[in-house]
Design an enzyme around this catalytic site. Structure first.
Site, PDB file in Angstrom:
ATOM      1  N   ARG B 270      64.158  57.924   5.093  1.00  0.00           N
ATOM      2  CA  ARG B 270      64.492  56.580   5.565  1.00  0.00           C
ATOM      3  C   ARG B 270      65.719  56.120   4.788  1.00  0.00           C
ATOM      4  NH1 ARG B 270      60.512  52.783   3.150  1.00  0.00           N
ATOM      5  NH2 ARG B 270      62.275  52.339   1.790  1.00  0.00           N
ATOM      6  N   HIS B 274      62.692  49.732   3.942  1.00  0.00           N
ATOM      7  CA  HIS B 274      61.546  49.723   4.853  1.00  0.00           C
ATOM      8  C   HIS B 274      61.842  48.795   6.027  1.00  0.00           C
ATOM      9  CE1 HIS B 274      57.581  48.982   6.494  1.00  0.00           C
ATOM     10  NE2 HIS B 274      57.706  47.702   6.205  1.00  0.00           N
ATOM     11  N   TYR B 283      63.607  50.583  -6.215  1.00  0.00           N
ATOM     12  CA  TYR B 283      62.657  51.673  -6.469  1.00  0.00           C
ATOM     13  C   TYR B 283      63.209  53.082  -6.254  1.00  0.00           C
ATOM     14  CZ  TYR B 283      61.974  50.849  -1.414  1.00  0.00           C
ATOM     15  OH  TYR B 283      62.165  50.658  -0.075  1.00  0.00           O
TER      16      TYR B 283
END
Lengths: 331, 373
Positions: B270, B274, B283
């Protein structure tokens, strides 16, 4: 007319629906060869075979989730959840998926799924086998919630539930499965959203559903011996509520007591009380009272009869209603 | 039990297997630099098909990037980016037949686009004007499911219905590495295997479930776990469109032959957050992102096509189509208007219901406010 126990009447309702429409299928845990732990699906797998009656893996979310998929495919699944306390693993599939699909699709997708749940206590069962959890489902828009009380009515309501294009949570009072009654197998399906007036009253109206209908009738009979004429209404439909019938009956007596096995706190009785009060405030001679279980987790079976409402508690509530404003309760 | 079987074949290459014996990794026909691998050289590249894959990947990237821009400008409330996952999506959907029914998760915009959904349909949910913006039966493309993994059970039930009907259709369900932790997904694996359903599970393992990496999600690869349930499984480089297409074709063929359910785990990435509300910088590292950008599915297939003689003007034409789609996406987005709340009352229940009386109350109230009481 045939003389049948409630469990068998429900069995005949499914048999009739499956004979009439080959898209009706039955699925659940142990519903095939065994005929269900209460034998409500007994014989269906023999008559309709393994492509109409499915013994599923032991997974409630899977039962409801795959029923949704079957319904999307054009089937009319009738699911059995083995006991009330086992429905929670399927809760998301019921409230987030089953209930909402039609609204999400703006009316393009209907899910004619029936979820049968043997509910309530009184059979001396272990924990998670005696719950009355109808309020959880009634709070969710998109579901219809039905509770049957007798063999004849169970037969007619289950046929109506299977015929409905909406999802129906169908509560069956497991302690009444063996109660017999006259059943007309040619009776038309009941209207799914109408309450049933079982007894006309003059002084007070008892409003009950499922297992407490029999209790309410017994209490009304006892009150009658004291010259108090008590009416009884069987809700049948918990969602939607038949507010019109409830208000009409309560307006005639001016007093109402709601009786159910679920805890009174945020139970269906609270909604009934609010709806009745709003609709016939000036006809009321006393506040609408509720008789239900205490607000505790369901207790061990040896004390369940003290936990659940009984005739005496209903009669005390009728007295409180009759004496409201005159003498202190229990004086 | 053995979950895959090599079938000896007189013609054509040997079937692809769970694990590429050459690489000890996922099946790959084109390497990260766009060179055909040994297994890639075993099978002739269908140039026409490869061009379609390339074109649809480019189009979906244009749509995705335009949607992100629309969100940044306040035209969309939210968008879940599909950038980086084009090969896993386009490669798989192109291997399906028209009668196959698809249950997406919520990031399969490229799959929807290939199935013929308009930008308006794909965007309406994210603009806040609908919960599901299309008819699921028309293109055999079901709604997005935001409660993760729930759709895998719907797909299992749908596949059961197809099986009962004797229809030659495969039900295909997409989900992600995060959703694989949900009970529903594992129930669906079990259901499919136990009932031998004609269903294909496609797991796009994009390495991250919001901020949770796959190392915290499971200790056994999804394809290995699925094999334990009794599914026939494939593990594929999800950024290699040709490999995804080949593997999906093979999986669908086995299901159609009545050999039971299957699962494909497509390793992909990805590239965006998100969602447009997410900040992936919190992160994951730039180095990681860069390492995956070097494996970009579109650039990789372009090298293959150039090597096969596809000329530069064709690529420019595709870019032009992409830019036109972006313009159309913006126009259709801005033309999406909120529904009338009053209309929603009649869409909840199929049979008559007293909620319709609430509609009357709502309308009376709205009229009163309108009238300026």
């Amino acid at each position: 007319m045939v003389h049948l126990p409630l469990g068998k009447a429900l069995n005949f309702a499914m048999q009739r629906a499956m004979r009439d429409d080959d898209r009706v299928v039955v699925l659940g845990e142990d519903v095939g060869t065994l005929g269900g732990v209460f034998r409500v699906t007994d014989g269906l797998s023999v008559e309709f075979g393994p492509n109409r009656v499915f013994d599923t893996p032991l997974a409630e979310s899977g039962i409801v989730g795959t029923a949704i998929g079957l319904a999307l495919r054009g089937y009319r699944p009738v699911c059995e959840i083995q006991f009330d306390g086992f429905v929670y693993p399927a809760f998301d599939q019921i409230v987030s998926q089953l209930a909402k699909m039609r609204a999400r699709s703006r009316g393009r997708v209907s899910l004619p799924v029936v979820i049968r749940i043997p509910a309530g206590g009184g059979i001396g069962a272990v924990e998670h086998h005696s719950e009355s959890n109808e309020a959880y489902f009634a709070h969710t828009a998109g579901l219809r919630v039905v509770s049957c009380a007798t063999a004849q009515d169970g037969y007619r309501l289950l046929r109506a539930a299977i015929a409905s294009d909406d999802p129906v949570i169908f509560f069956e009072p497991k302690r009444r499965y063996w109660d017999k009654g006259e059943v007309d197998l040619d009776a038309s399906p009941a209207s799914l959203d109408r309450a049933l007036v079982l007894r006309k009253g003059r002084d007070c109206t008892l409003i009950a559903h499922g297992p407490t209908v029999k209790l309410a009738l017994a209490a009304a009979e006892a009150a009658n011996e004291d010259g108090v004429l008590v009416g009884v209404v069987d809700l049948r439909s918990i969602s939607p509520l038949d507010v019109e019938t409830l208000r009409r009956c309560v307006a005639e007596t001016g007093r109402a007591v709601v009786v159910h096995e679920a805890s009174t706190f945020l139970g269906i009785g609270a909604e009934v009380a609010a709806a009745v009060t709003e609709g016939c405030f000036f006809a009321l001679k006393a506040p609408v009272l509720r008789v239900g279980a205490y607000n505790l987790p369901y207790p061990p079976a040896k004390v369940e009869e003290e936990f659940l409402p009984d005739v005496d508690r209903v009669l005390v509530a009728i007295d409180r209603s009759l004496n409201f404003g005159r003498t202190p309760a229990h004086a | 039990m053995s979950t895959t079987t090599d079938r000896p074949s007189a013609a054509g290459p040997a079937p692809l297997r769970v694990q590429d014996p050459e690489l000890q990794g996922p099946i790959r026909l084109v390497d990260a630099d766009g060179r055909l691998t040994r297994r890639g050289r075993e099978r002739p590249v269908d140039v026409d098909k490869a061009c379609w894959l390339y074109r649809d990947m480019v189009l979906s990237r244009f749509l995705d990037r335009e949607a992100v821009a629309l969100q940044r400008q306040g035209e969309l409330a939210l968008w879940l980016q599909s950038e980086g996952q084009e090969a896993a999506q386009v490669g798989s959907v192109h291997a399906l037949a028209a009668q196959d029914h698809i249950f997406p998760s919520y990031r399969e915009h490229a799959v929807g686009l290939v199935r013929g959904l308009s930008p308006a349909e794909l965007l309406s949910q994210w603009r806040g004007v609908a919960h599901a913006g299309w008819d699921p039966f028309e293109r055999r493309y079901h709604f997005y499911s935001l409660v993760l993994g729930t759709q895998t059970l719907h797909a299992a039930g749908y596949a059961l219905g197809c099986k009962l009907d004797g229809e030659d259709a495969v039900t295909v369900v997409y989900f992600g590495d995060g959703a694989a932790s949900q009970g529903d997904v594992n129930e669906a694996f079990n259901w499919a295997a136990t009932m031998s359903l004609p269903i294909l599970f496609i797991c796009q393992n994009n390495q991250w479930a919001i901020s949770t990496p796959t190392t915290k999600q499971f200790s056994t690869p999804i394809h290995t776990r699925a094999a334990g349930f009794g599914l026939r499984t494939w593990w594929v480089d999800g950024n290699d469109a040709l490999a995804v297409h080949a593997v999906t074709s093979e999986a669908v063929e086995t299901i159609r032959a009545g050999r039971g359910p299957a699962l494909i785990e497509a390793e992909t990435y990805r590239v965006g957050g998100h969602s447009t509300s997410d900040d992936p910088n919190r992160y994951r590292t730039d180095e990681e992102l860069e390492s995956w950008r070097r494996r970009d599915p579109i650039a990789r297939l372009r090298v293959v096509l150039e090597g096969l003689g596809v000329a530069p003007p064709w690529f420019e034409e595709v870019e032009e189509d992409g830019r036109a789609l972006a313009v159309r996406t913006r126009q259709e987005c801005q033309a999406l208007h909120a529904p009338d709340l009053a209309d929603l009352f009649s869409e909840v229940y199929a049979d008559p219901h007293p909620v319709l009386q609430e509609r009357a109350a709502y309308e009376a109230f709205a009229a009163m406010v309108e009238g300026g009481v």
